[in-house]
Design an enzyme around this catalytic site. Structure first.
Site, PDB file in Angstrom:
ATOM      1  N   ALA A  63       0.863  -1.179   0.000  1.00  0.00           N
ATOM      2  CA  ALA A  63       0.000   0.000   0.000  1.00  0.00           C
ATOM      3  C   ALA A  63       0.901   1.231   0.000  1.00  0.00           C
ATOM      4  CB  ALA A  63      -0.867  -0.024   1.248  1.00  0.00           C
ATOM      5  N   GLY A 102       0.408  -5.067   0.719  1.00  0.00           N
ATOM      6  CA  GLY A 102      -0.723  -4.995  -0.204  1.00  0.00           C
ATOM      7  C   GLY A 102      -0.385  -5.559  -1.575  1.00  0.00           C
ATOM      8  N   GLU A 105      -0.863  -9.167  -1.232  1.00  0.00           N
ATOM      9  CA  GLU A 105      -2.315  -9.387  -1.074  1.00  0.00           C
ATOM     10  C   GLU A 105      -3.016  -9.307  -2.432  1.00  0.00           C
ATOM     11  OE1 GLU A 105      -2.583  -6.346   2.091  1.00  0.00           O
ATOM     12  OE2 GLU A 105      -3.634  -7.859   3.256  1.00  0.00           O
ATOM     13  N   GLU A 125       3.826  -5.895   7.009  1.00  0.00           N
ATOM     14  CA  GLU A 125       3.036  -4.878   7.711  1.00  0.00           C
ATOM     15  C   GLU A 125       3.395  -4.777   9.191  1.00  0.00           C
ATOM     16  OE1 GLU A 125       1.920  -6.837   5.390  1.00  0.00           O
ATOM     17  OE2 GLU A 125       0.383  -5.869   4.159  1.00  0.00           O
TER      18      GLU A 125
END
Ligand code: 3HC
Ligand code: NAI
Length: 696
Positions: A63, A102, A105, A125
């Protein structure tokens, strides 16, 4: 689809390409682009399969961390991933570089994944004080099994392509990421492979349903290793939901946990630390385009505690080192310790057994300083006296090749003075490593008055190459780290005279999150060093002197501020020390009082912050965040507290200035008066973070 996400067509295969340098982070524009691209390929009857690939040096690395803490923008990452997973056409992720957070993911939302052989995949994370917030805690364990899944989520450590293949995270290892993925997709279409939606695949969870121990074990390990941190426990808990919480509900709970952590103080501090580390590598005040000098061979002078560790750091990065001593005996001793260290690592499974010889073969031992002549970088780690340093640098000036960078690992000494004995002070600087140098990540790079910009860049660049975190500082006694540490040591010693005991002070410091208190640290380093130096300078420190006079030099004699039994390194409170402290105070006519834990904490931390303010004011550090980097990577400051200057901003500078003034009066100690910069910022209601970068 937009500026950062484009779709190419190779007949029936659509290639969705993300191009958001430098690391293809999932900014709002990238998320919008992917969502639109998936909608478009889903609706296109000609498209039979989809490749999700990235331009540039890496697959999506996560992210966009800079968006955290700001108002959310649609679509959320979870929504984008659900869109991919529900796409009626098969989608394969083409991974190269690092698929992190992310990014992984996103790949887990695809029906298939392929990766190049040097690719790395992980959910880091937790290192930002978070848990994966877009399905990672639920899909990764379904792909690789809960045991590896929980380990990856809780530690945040990535795995390589070979391990990913072995554990079912990827289908194939490919050459070119996009072309390899395209070939895979053609095969998958031809074979009519069913779309594998990880959300629906519980096949690897069955064994763990019977035995939940892996989750309690992971949580216990996380708790032990990351004392005081919230995220690792939240990570372990979230992965355990794979066993008994329906997928959609688990995603909801994961999201709630993510939102809680992302808005908390710990993650805020850890995200700050991430950017502070990267900022520290940007050296202010040097001309644009300054290039590092090439470094192919390094010489390290001294095979003692530091020289050995420094040499290992270079060898570990594949850079050949000549290690130089004054005689065969210290040389062989030093080389022997390095070999033993490598052998111990190999025995623990930390590296393959044949790597020991490979690393040792990069290390050449020599006697005599004339052996520096081939080195591009020379790091001196000999005894800490100015006379010896000057002698060594005079010899280096004679033997080093022109343009070689000459670095000193001095802890305190004046690098201008060291450089002044050479005819090339422009090539002289400090590279201050921390003990154990093969483990600790910090390298304080000391810029002397005459250090040339390209010599400085060389030190910064090579530090990063050997996996250290560089922080550039100016010349002063003890530079940034040890100078601030001295401010703390002065207070810890005073606290003993006022009424505290070593174990009380150390307990407060370790509870705060620093791995070792000042007295346990003193015992580890050896109390005799300071004692001898005080004697030379005619200085007294009644309690520390009395301990040394009683033969208590610390761990090496089994007794210091603590006692150590049966060769153990665990400090035990010692009634003899308590008596010695009380007797010393009585002899000096000092009345002891109860010192509260709050006072101890403030007097351990605030004087350091005060010294940090002076360091900033003098331009010894360019940015408050550079000071924080020094403490995070050199002294084990807890990352979830961001560093002393970040911590100060959280506490509030006015409060800190007020408390320092109070202690200055209480103890009649003017050195505790708030520094002018701290006073000014406090009066203006500002923070250290508000300061613009100044040249170091
Ligand atoms: N968001 C925003 N910026 C990022 C970023 C990210 N995720 N990752 C890296 N950057 C920036 C860096 O700040 C740096 O910027 P700068 O050049 O202005 O200083 C630039 O990208 C290059 O980064 P590095 O200097 O670190 O480059 P390296 O090549 O040494 O390392 C990397 C690359 C391994 C990808 C490393 O940058 C890294 O580890 N990045 C963070 C990965 C991460 O933590 N991902 C998880 C994010 S949280 C998440 O995904 C939540 C999700 O679950 C919802
Ligand atoms: P040490 O005493 O373990 O090792 C010094 C080595 O230098 C000895 O093996 C000695 O034989 C060798 N030596 C002396 N003169 C030499 C010369 N002219 N040529 C080649 N070798 C020579 O000392 P340590 O602890 O490794 O410290 C070295 C330097 O690193 C000092 O400047 C110290 O302040 C600094 N330092 C030490 C730290 C520590 O925790 N020990 C931490 C950071 C810096």
């Amino acid at each position: 689809m937009n500026e950062v996400v484009k779709v190419e067509r190779h007949d029936a295969i659509a290639i969705i390409k993300i191009n958001n340098p430098p690391v293809n982070a999932l900014s709002a524009a990238v998320r919008q682009g992917i969502a639109a691209a998936i909608r478009s390929v889903s609706a296109d009857p000609e498209v039979k399969g989809v490749v999700l690939a990235c331009e540039g040096r890496t697959f999506v690395a996560g992210a966009d961390i800079t968006e955290f803490g700001k108002p959310p923008q649609s679509p959320g990452l979870g929504e984008v991933i659900a869109g991919i997973e529900n796409c009626p056409k098969p989608v394969v992720a083409a991974i190269h570089g690092t698929a992190l957070g992310g990014g992984l993911e996103l790949a887990l939302g695809c029906h298939f994944r392929v990766a190049t052989k040097d690719a790395r995949m992980g959910l880091p994370e937790v290192k930002l004080g978070l848990l994966p917030g877009a399905g990672g805690t639920q899909r990764l364990p379904r792909a690789v099994g809960p045991e590896l899944g929980v380990k990856m989520v809780v530690t945040g450590d990535p795995i390589g392509a070979a391990e990913a293949l072995k554990n079912g995270l990827i289908e194939e290892i490919v050459e070119g990421p996009a072309s390899g993925a395209e070939a895979f997709m053609r095969k998958a279409i031809a074979e009519k492979r069913p779309l594998r939606k990880l959300r629906d695949d519980d096949s690897k969870l069955a064994a763990a349903r019977a035995d939940r121990k892996i989750f309690t074990d992971a949580a216990a390990a996380a708790n032990k290793k990351n004392r005081g941190m919230d995220a690792p426990l939240a990570c372990a808990e979230a992965v355990s939901w794979t066993l008994d919480v329906p997928f959609d509900e688990a995603l909801k709970k994961e999201r709630e946990s993510f939102v809680k952590l992302v808005s908390g103080d710990q993650s805020k501090a850890q995200r700050y630390a991430f950017f502070a580390e990267r900022e520290a590598a940007k050296v202010s005040g040097i001309p644009d385009g300054t290039k590092a000098r090439p470094v192919e061979r390094v010489a390290v002078l001294g095979a003692g505690t530091m020289g050995g560790g420094i040499a290992m750091s270079f060898v570990n990065a594949g850079i050949p080192v000549t290690i130089i001593e004054t005689g065969e005996e210290p040389l062989n001793r030093g080389l022997g310790i390095i070999r033993k260290n490598y052998e111990a690592t190999a025995a623990r499974g930390g590296m393959p057994a044949d790597a020991v010889e490979k690393r040792m073969s990069l290390l050449m031992g020599k006697v005599g300083l004339e052996n520096v002549k081939d080195a591009d970088l020379i790091i001196e780690a000999v005894f800490e006296t100015m006379a010896v340093k000057k002698e060594v640098f005079t010899a280096l000036d004679k033997h080093a090749k022109p343009g070689a960078v000459l670095a000193s690992n001095t802890s305190y000494l004046n690098v201008n003075e060291i450089g002044s004995v050479t005819k090339r002070p422009q090539d002289v600087l400090g590279m201050h490593f921390f003990s154990p140098a093969n483990v600790m990540k910090l390298c304080e790079i000391v810029r002397a008055d005459k250090t040339a910009p390209d010599a400085l860049m060389t030190a910064v660049t090579i530090s990063k190459k050997i996996a250290k975190v560089p922080a550039v500082v100016g010349v002063c006694d003890g530079f940034v780290g040890n100078r601030m540490l001295s401010a703390r040591s002065k207070q810890s010693e005073k606290l003993l005279f006022e009424g505290a005991l070593p174990q009380q002070v150390d307990a407060v410091v370790t509870k705060f999150g620093i791995p070792m208190g000042p007295f346990a640290m003193g015992d580890l380093a050896g109390l005799d060093i300071g004692w001898r130096s005080r004697k030379d300078r005619g200085i007294k420190s009644e309690i520390a002197d009395a301990l040394c006079e009683a033969g208590r030099f610390g761990q090496k004699t089994g007794k210091g501020y603590y006692k150590y039994e049966g060769g153990s390194r665990s400090p035990l409170s010692d009634p003899d020390v308590e008596k010695l402290i009380i007797d010393t105070c009585a002899r000096l006519g000092l009345k002891r009082r109860t010192v509260s834990d709050d006072e101890i904490l403030e007097r351990m931390v605030y004087p350091m912050i005060n010294e940090g303010a002076r360091i900033l004011e003098e331009g010894i550090a360019a940015r408050p965040s550079d000071i924080d980097v020094v403490w995070l990577y050199g002294y084990g400051w807890p990352v979830y507290r961001g560093g002393p200057m970040f911590y100060a901003d959280q506490v509030g500078l006015k409060h800190i200035a007020d408390r320092l003034s109070f202690y200055a009066k209480q103890n009649n100690d003017p050195s505790l008066e708030p520094a002018p910069l701290l006073k000014r910022l406090a009066a203006e209601g500002k923070t250290f973070a508000s300061l613009a970068a100044k040249a170091a």
